[in-house]
Scaffold this active site. Structure first.
Site, PDB file in Angstrom:
ATOM      1  CB  SER A 110      -0.908  -0.055   1.086  1.00  0.00           C
ATOM      2  OG  SER A 110      -2.044   0.817   0.855  1.00  0.00           O
ATOM      3  CG  ASP A 250      -6.222  -3.957  -4.208  1.00  0.00           C
ATOM      4  OD1 ASP A 250      -6.181  -2.988  -3.319  1.00  0.00           O
ATOM      5  OD2 ASP A 250      -4.924  -4.312  -4.150  1.00  0.00           O
ATOM      6  CG  HIS A 277      -5.499  -2.807   0.142  1.00  0.00           C
ATOM      7  ND1 HIS A 277      -5.054  -2.077  -0.933  1.00  0.00           N
ATOM      8  CD2 HIS A 277      -5.084  -1.962   1.272  1.00  0.00           C
ATOM      9  CE1 HIS A 277      -4.208  -1.176  -0.599  1.00  0.00           C
ATOM     10  NE2 HIS A 277      -4.223  -1.165   0.562  1.00  0.00           N
TER      11      HIS A 277
END
Length: 309
Positions: A110, A250, A277
């Protein structure tokens, strides 16, 4: 059960301390996998299961970025302090302090993917490989992709989100409930939420300074200092084997991830069909297999006998 660390502690970073844990032995046999977590403002906890890669001979280094988890907390510092450059300097310091700056692989998840990409673009001589997991190449692209995901939410949920965002009441319980609808679709689709994931959420709640300052009140309402941050321009400078990962559902949508795959020379993009995610929690076996295959390729070119102090 996730393998326990073989070593943990802190290293100095200027006047502060960066907390870390090492699973496996940093003996130079194989380059350690250093893991940069997301947020910013998250902790290593939700990525803790990656320590099991040490069972396959790959040392794994987790750490908590400054302001989070076991590292120094600085709740009084404002936007001028919490910059991408600060956290990049912290990563470089950690590598040096642990004595692994001459031989390592870097995984950024991320926000950590932007951090890792910016680091890799400086062409550090010890970097052997790069894994960018579930990351946007820019927050402008992140917001553009998420706008489409929000448009697909139930109308009453999206109306609730917009009402509180307009009124600056994003700290309300009603807003939090609406956010969970999005999160259950696009952040973590495992029900109930894994313990390690919950541990990170609790850490953010305990001290949201970094998350609120750099990101904003939620994953899809980015109004913090990262609002216009991008690593797109530096991607062509990356010169190590690179694996790009994302989930079919995602919140890091294809439009946000694609620059990594298209601009980093030779990058390979792997999409996990049943994940959002956090595919390491949603499809853990496949995720481990993909990482092990990539690491095997990195190791095949690894110069054995390198001494790591």
């Amino acid at each position: 059960m996730t393998r326990r660390p073989d070593r943990k502690g802190t290293v100095p970073f200027g006047d502060y301390q960066t907390w870390f844990r090492v699973t496996g032995t940093l003996d130079g046999t194989r380059p350690p996998l250093v893991i940069a977590h997301g947020g910013p403002g998250s902790t290593h906890d939700y990525l803790r299961s990656l320590a099991d890669l040490a069972e396959h001979g790959h040392p794994v280094v987790h750490y908590d970025q400054l302001g989070n988890g076991g590292s120094t907390h600085l709740p009084g510092r404002g936007p001028d302090f919490w910059t991408p450059g600060l956290l990049q300097a912290e990563l470089e310091n950690l590598l040096t302090q642990l004595g692994i700056a001459n031989d390592y692989v870097l995984l950024g998840h991320s926000w950590g993917g932007l951090l890792a990409a910016a680091h890799a673009a400086t062409r550090p001589p010890g970097l052997r490989g790069l894994i960018i997991a579930n990351s946007p190449a820019s927050y402008e692209l992140w917001r553009e992709g998420i706008a489409g995901l929000r448009a697909a939410l139930p109308p009453e949920v999206e109306a609730t989100l917009r009402r509180h965002e307009a009124a600056a009441t994003t700290d309300s319980a009603e807003y939090a409930r609406a956010v969970r609808v999005f999160d259950n679709r696009h952040v973590c689709r495992v029900d109930p939420l894994p313990h390690d994931f919950v541990a990170t959420l609790m850490e953010i709640q305990n001290d949201p300074t970094v998350y609120f300052t750099m990101n904003g009140p939620s994953e899809f309402y980015v109004n913090g200092t990262l609002r216009d941050h991008s690593v797109v321009d530096c991607l062509p400078a990356i010169a190590v084997p690179t694996l790009v990962l994302s989930g079919r559902h995602d919140e890091a949508t294809p439009i946000a991830v694609r620059p990594f795959a298209e601009l980093i020379p030779g990058a390979r993009w792997e999409i996990f069909e049943e994940s959002s995610h956090v595919p390491h929690l949603e499809e853990p076996q496949q995720f481990s297999q993909v990482l092990l295959e990539f690491l095997a390729g990195v190791n095949s070119g690894h110069k054995t006998g390198v001494s790591v102090q």
